[in-house]
Design an enzyme around this catalytic site. Structure first.
Site, PDB file in Angstrom:
ATOM      1  N   GLU A 126       0.828  -1.206   0.000  1.00  0.00           N
ATOM      2  CA  GLU A 126       0.000   0.000   0.000  1.00  0.00           C
ATOM      3  C   GLU A 126       0.865   1.260   0.000  1.00  0.00           C
ATOM      4  OE1 GLU A 126      -3.989   1.517   2.430  1.00  0.00           O
ATOM      5  OE2 GLU A 126      -2.729  -0.054   3.277  1.00  0.00           O
ATOM      6  N   PRO A 185      21.423   2.015  29.644  1.00  0.00           N
ATOM      7  CA  PRO A 185      21.801   1.776  31.042  1.00  0.00           C
ATOM      8  C   PRO A 185      21.308   0.390  31.465  1.00  0.00           C
ATOM      9  CG  PRO A 185      20.579   3.845  30.770  1.00  0.00           C
ATOM     10  CD  PRO A 185      20.389   3.052  29.525  1.00  0.00           C
ATOM     11  N   LEU A 186      22.206  -0.507  31.791  1.00  0.00           N
ATOM     12  CA  LEU A 186      21.844  -1.848  32.260  1.00  0.00           C
ATOM     13  C   LEU A 186      21.649  -1.806  33.766  1.00  0.00           C
ATOM     14  CD1 LEU A 186      24.062  -4.526  30.450  1.00  0.00           C
ATOM     15  CD2 LEU A 186      21.629  -4.039  30.125  1.00  0.00           C
ATOM     16  N   SER A 187      20.477  -2.193  34.222  1.00  0.00           N
ATOM     17  CA  SER A 187      20.187  -2.146  35.648  1.00  0.00           C
ATOM     18  C   SER A 187      20.460  -3.467  36.353  1.00  0.00           C
ATOM     19  CB  SER A 187      18.716  -1.779  35.858  1.00  0.00           C
ATOM     20  OG  SER A 187      17.882  -2.840  35.405  1.00  0.00           O
ATOM     21  N   GLY A 188      20.642  -4.520  35.571  1.00  0.00           N
ATOM     22  CA  GLY A 188      20.733  -5.847  36.161  1.00  0.00           C
ATOM     23  C   GLY A 188      19.381  -6.514  36.293  1.00  0.00           C
ATOM     24  N   GLY A 189      18.319  -5.811  35.836  1.00  0.00           N
ATOM     25  CA  GLY A 189      16.967  -6.356  35.855  1.00  0.00           C
ATOM     26  C   GLY A 189      16.560  -6.903  34.502  1.00  0.00           C
ATOM     27  N   ASP A 191      14.112  -6.113  32.375  1.00  0.00           N
ATOM     28  CA  ASP A 191      13.679  -5.243  31.273  1.00  0.00           C
ATOM     29  C   ASP A 191      14.856  -4.735  30.446  1.00  0.00           C
ATOM     30  OD1 ASP A 191      10.985  -5.504  31.876  1.00  0.00           O
ATOM     31  OD2 ASP A 191      11.015  -3.851  33.292  1.00  0.00           O
ATOM     32  N   CYS A 194      -5.894  -3.432   1.697  1.00  0.00           N
ATOM     33  CA  CYS A 194      -5.672  -3.653   3.128  1.00  0.00           C
ATOM     34  C   CYS A 194      -6.964  -3.811   3.926  1.00  0.00           C
ATOM     35  CB  CYS A 194      -4.812  -2.533   3.691  1.00  0.00           C
ATOM     36  SG  CYS A 194      -4.082  -2.911   5.303  1.00  0.00           S
ATOM     37  N   LYS A 231      -9.256   3.564  -2.633  1.00  0.00           N
ATOM     38  CA  LYS A 231      -9.645   2.735  -1.484  1.00  0.00           C
ATOM     39  C   LYS A 231     -11.040   3.138  -1.014  1.00  0.00           C
ATOM     40  CE  LYS A 231      -7.589   0.968   2.821  1.00  0.00           C
ATOM     41  NZ  LYS A 231      -6.400   1.067   3.712  1.00  0.00           N
TER      42      LYS A 231
END
Length: 714
Positions: A45, A357-361, A363, A175, A114
Site C-alpha cells: 500500500e 543503562p543496564l540495571s541488572g533487571g 527489562d 488492506c 480505497k
C-alpha cells in the site's frame, strides 16, 4: 492456449518520503518478478511515497512527487510486458484518495481508490484520505501533463472497476477492505473476478499473523479464486514495524508465503497456478445462482494474457498441497520484530550505535538481548552476501571507504555498535552489578561501570544548602514525599548521564558521531505509570515499550537457549526491583509490592481497559466472574479501584513516553494509539461508589474454592 498463470507479490522496505529509494525497490521487485516468469506483480500500500507519511499526505508536494516517480516508473523498460499494481495518493476533483494504479506497457489501465479506510488503533487514514463511496461506479480522471507525455493518454478510468485480460479477470482490494464484514472481493468474485490483489500496510503485533492468515484463506475458501497479498516491511519512520509476510492463496489454501521478519529490502514470492482450479472450485449450483443475479462491475479490457501458451511448464501440485504456513512463537516474534525495527532505525538515522543503562533487571536485559538478536540477524544477512546490509554495517561501524569488513561474529559486531553501562548507587546490590557485567560480556557489548553517588549526593546537598533541610529515605525516618523525591532524582540523573555518555563514548573510542539511547520500560509499567517521568525510560526509542512483562520473561527463557546465553537464568530468577531505596535487613524494594498488583494482573487490566473497552465498573463486573473463585468481591473491588486510580493519576507520563515498538494490543501509547485524557478525576467518585455498592451485595464465592481445595487434600 494454456491455463497456467505465474503471479508475484512482494514485501518492500519502503521509507516515508524516500522517493528515490522507494522507486528503486519497486523496480527491483518487478525485475525479480519477471525473472520468475510472472505476468502480474502486486506491491504494498502507498509504496511510492511510503505508507507512513502521515500528515505529509496533506501536502501537495507528496502527491506531486508521487506522480513524478510514477512517470519514471512508466518510462522504465523493467515495467514492460507485465501487469503492475502500484500504490500512491491521488487527488481527484480536489479530494485526496489512497489509490492503486494498474499499469501495463506504459499505459495506465485503471486508478482504483480505497473504499474502506483504516481509522482506529494506529491508523488515522480518514485524516488524510476520503473513501471512494461510489461503489461499482467510475469517472474519468484527467492525467497530469508529465504522465500524458509518456502514455499518450488524456484521461483514465477512476473508480470501482475490474481489469479483464484475454484469459481472466482481476479485482483490487486495499488492506482494510479485506477485514471488513462485506469485503469487495465477495461481489467481485460473484461477477467473475478470479484473481484478487491486496496491497497492505499492516503492522506487526504479537500473535497477529494468525488473524491475517485466517481472513486471507477465508476470502477464497467459499468464493474460490487466487488471492495475492502484498505488505510493507520494516520501519518506515514511526513506531510501527510492518512485518511483510507476503502470501498467495488459492481456493482457501495458502500456497506461498514470504518471511515475516527480514533485513531484506525487497522480497518477492511467486506461484504458478492453473486458473482452471478456480473455475472447478466455483462449479457449485448455489454459487452459480448467486453469481447469475449479481450486479456487474465495469471491466477495463487489456489486450494481454496472463497465461502462457507454452506446454512445457511443470506445475508442482504436490508442493502446493504440502505447503505449511510458518508461524513464529511469540518469543521468536520478540527476538525478530523489534530487532529488525532497530536495524532500520539505526541505519536510517545514520548514527553509530546504541547505548543503554543496564540495571541488572529483566527489562534492560531483554532490551540488550534484542540488540544482540539484531547483531545476529546482521551477521546472518552478511553471510548470505546481502550487499545493502554489509554496506550499512560498514558505514555504521566507521569503516573507511574501500574496507572489506564483513560482520561475521555477533559479539564482535555488538562490541562495535552497542554500549552498555551500569549506573550504580549506594542502593544498588552486588548481584545486579554482577549480572549487568556478565550480560555485557556474554553479548559482547562495550560495557562501562560507574558509581553515581557523588552526583546524587551533590543534588541532595544542593537542596539542603538552599532549604536548610536534608531529605531522608523512609527507612531513615523520612516522609513519603522525601522518599519519592530521593528515588526520582537517581532515576532522572541516570537519564542525563546516559545521554552524556551516548554523545561521547564514540569519541572516547576514536570514532565520530553519537549513539541512540534505548529505553526499557515495558508496557505494563507504562500502563500503571510505574516509572519516573524523564528518567532513563526517557530515551530515543524503546524496543520493549509495547511488550508485557510476562512475554518478556518468556522471551528471555527462549533466548537463553536459542542464543546460548546461560547468564539469562540469573535474570529470570531475580526479583524485579528498582533499587532506588536503601536495602536493610527487613526491607528490599520489590516492583510488584510497590505497584500493589502483579504483572499478570496488569496485563488483564490492560486488555479489559483497551481491547474490551471497559471502564472501572465493567472491569469490576468482568473480574467478578474471572477472579471470583479466588478473591472476594471486596478484594476485587479494591484491586480495580487501585489500578484505575494509579492509571489515571499517572496518565500524564504517557504524554512523554519514549517512541516504542508497537507490539501489544493494549499499549497505552498516548501519542497515537491510546487517545485518552491525561487529567482525570482519578478517584472516580461516581464509578467507585457504584463498585462499592455492588461489591457489598454480591456473595463471596472465593471460600468455596478454598473449601474444595481442602477437601481434596483431606
Amino acid at each position: 492456449m494454456g491455463h497456467l498463470i505465474t503471479v508475484a507479490t512482494c514485501s518492500l522496505n519502503q521509507w516515508a518520503l524516500d522517493f528515490d529509494g522507494n522507486l528503486e525497490r519497486i523496480l527491483e521487485s518487478i525485475r525479480i518478478a519477471k525473472s520468475k516468469g510472472a505476468t502480474l506483480r502486486v506491491g504494498p500500500e502507498l509504496e511510492i511515497p511510503g505508507y507512513g507519511c502521515l500528515d505529509h499526505f496533506l501536502e501537495g508536494d507528496t502527491v506531486l512527487h508521487s506522480w513524478e516517480v510514477l512517470t519514471k516508473f512508466l518510462e522504465s523498460p523493467d515495467t514492460s510486458d507485465i501487469l503492475c499494481d502500484v500504490g500512491m495518493p491521488i487527488v481527484h476533483k480536489n479530494v485526496i484518495y489512497n489509490c492503486r494504479v494498474i499499469i501495463h506497457n506504459q499505459k495506465i489501465l485503471l486508478i482504483r481508490p480505497k473504499m474502506w479506510l483504516a481509522n482506529d488503533g494506529n491508523y488515522r487514514e480518514m485524516r488524510y484520505f476520503t473513501p471512494w463511496a461510489k461503489h461499482r461506479q467510475w469517472e474519468d480522471h484527467y492525467l497530469p501533463r508529465m504522465i500524458r507525455a509518456v502514455t499518450g493518454q488524456d484521461k483514465v478510468p477512476f473508480g470501482d472497476c475490474v481489469v479483464s485480460t484475454y484469459d481472466t479477470c482481476i479485482g483490487v482490494e486495499l488492506c482494510e477492505e479485506l477485514f471488513t464484514p462485506a469485503s469487495p472481493h465477495i461481489l467481485m468474485g460473484l461477477d467473475g473476478v478470479e484473481i484478487f490483489t491486496n496491497s497492505s500496510g499492516s503492522h506487526h503485533e504479537l500473535r497477529k499473523l494468525h488473524t491475517r492468515v485466517d481472513v486471507i484463506r477465508e476470502a477464497t475458501h467459499k468464493l474460490g479464486g487466487i488471492y495475492l497479498y502484498a505488505n510493507q516491511q520494516g520501519c518506515d519512520g514511526d513506531r510501527l514495524y510492518y512485518d511483510g509476510c507476503a502470501m498467495i492463496a488459492v481456493n482457501g489454501r495458502i500456497i506461498a508465503q514470504g518471511s515475516q521478519f527480514s533485513l531484506n529490502d525487497v522480497e518477492v514470492i511467486s506461484a504458478t497456478i492453473d486458473i482452471e482450479d478456480v473455475r472447478a472450485h466455483r462449479a457449485k449450483a448455489s454459487r452459480s445462482m448467486q453469481a447469475a443475479s449479481s450486479e456487474r462491475y465495469h471491466r477495463i479490457e487489456v489486450s494481454f494474457a496472463l497465461s502462457s501458451s507454452a506446454l512445457d511448464t511443470i506445475l508442482d501440485v504436490a508442493a502446493m498441497r504440502e505447503f505449511r504456513i510458518r508461524y513464529h512463537l511469540p518469543e521468536e516474534e520478540i527476538a525478530l520484530g523489534p530487532a529488525c525495527w532497530m536495524w532500520d532505525y539505526l541505519r536510517r538515522s545514520r548514527t553509530q550505535g546504541y547505548f543503554i543503562p543496564l540495571s541488572g533487571g529483566i527489562d534492560s536485559c531483554a532490551t540488550a538481548v534484542i540488540v544482540y538478536s539484531m547483531c545476529r540477524l546482521v551477521v546472518e544477512a552478511s553471510s548470505r552476501g546481502d550487499k545493502q546490509v554489509i554496506d550499512d554495517a560498514r558505514r555504521i561501524t566507521g569503516e573507511p571507504e574501500g574496507s572489506t569488513y564483513v560482520p561475521s561474529d555477533p559479539r564482535e559486531f555488538s562490541n562495535r555498535i552497542f554500549h552498555t553501562c551500569y549506573m550504580g548507587t549506594e542502593n544498588s546490590s552486588a548481584d545486579t552489578r554482577r549480572r549487568a557485567k556478565q550480560l555485557g560480556e556474554a553479548i559482547g557489548s562495550f560495557h562501562t561501570d560507574l558509581n553515581m553517588d557523588t552526583v546524587v549526593n551533590a543534588v541532595r546537598e544542593l537542596f539542603a544548602f538552599v532549604t536548610c533541610i536534608k531529605p531522608r529515605f523512609r527507612v531513615h525516618g523520612g516522609s513519603g514525599a522525601e522518599n519519592l523525591a530521593l528515588q526520582n532524582i537517581q532515576a532522572r540523573l541516570r537519564m542525563v548521564i546516559a545521554y552524556f555518555f551516548a554523545q561521547l563514548l564514540p569519541w572516547v573510542r576514536g570514532k565520530s558521531g553519537g549513539l541512540l539511547v534505548l529505553g526499557s520500560a515495558n508496557v505494563d509499567e507504562s500502563l500503571r505509570g510505574y516509572l519516573t517521568k524523564y528518567d532513563c525510560s526517557s530515551a530515543d526509542i524503546n524496543p520493549i515499550g509495547g511488550i508485557s512483562k510476562t512475554d518478556l520473561k518468556k522471551f528471555i527463557a527462549y533466548a537463553r537457549d536459542a542464543f546460548d546465553l546461560p547468564i539469562l537464568t540469573s535474570f529470570l530468577d531475580a526479583v524485579p526491583t528498582a533499587e532506588l531505596e536503601p536495602i536493610t535487613e527487613t526491607y528490599v524494594q520489590a516492583d510488584e509490592a510497590d505497584m500493589g498488583m502483579t504483572y499478570d494482573e496488569l496485563s488483564v487490566f490492560g486488555r479489559l481497559r483497551k481491547v474490551e473497552k471497559c471502564g472501572p465498573y465493567s472491569t469490576f463486573t468482568k473480574l467478578l466472574h474471572e477472579w471470583g473463585n479466588r478473591l472476594s468481591p471486596l478484594q476485587i473491588a479494591e484491586k480495580v479501584k487501585h489500578f484505575f486510580f494509579e492509571y489515571a493519576r499517572n496518565r500524564h507520563k504517557m504524554t512523554t513516553l519514549t517512541p516504542s515498538y508497537h507490539a501489544e494490543s493494549y499499549s497505552p501509547d498516548d501519542n497515537r494509539f491510546d487517545l485518552r485524557p491525561f487529567l482525570y478525576p482519578s478517584r472516580f467518585p461516581f464509578q467507585f461508589r457504584k463498585i462499592d455498592e455492588v461489591a457489598a451485595r454480591v456473595p463471596d464465592q472465593s471460600h468455596k474454592n478454598s473449601v474444595a481445595s481442602l477437601a481434596e487434600v483431606d
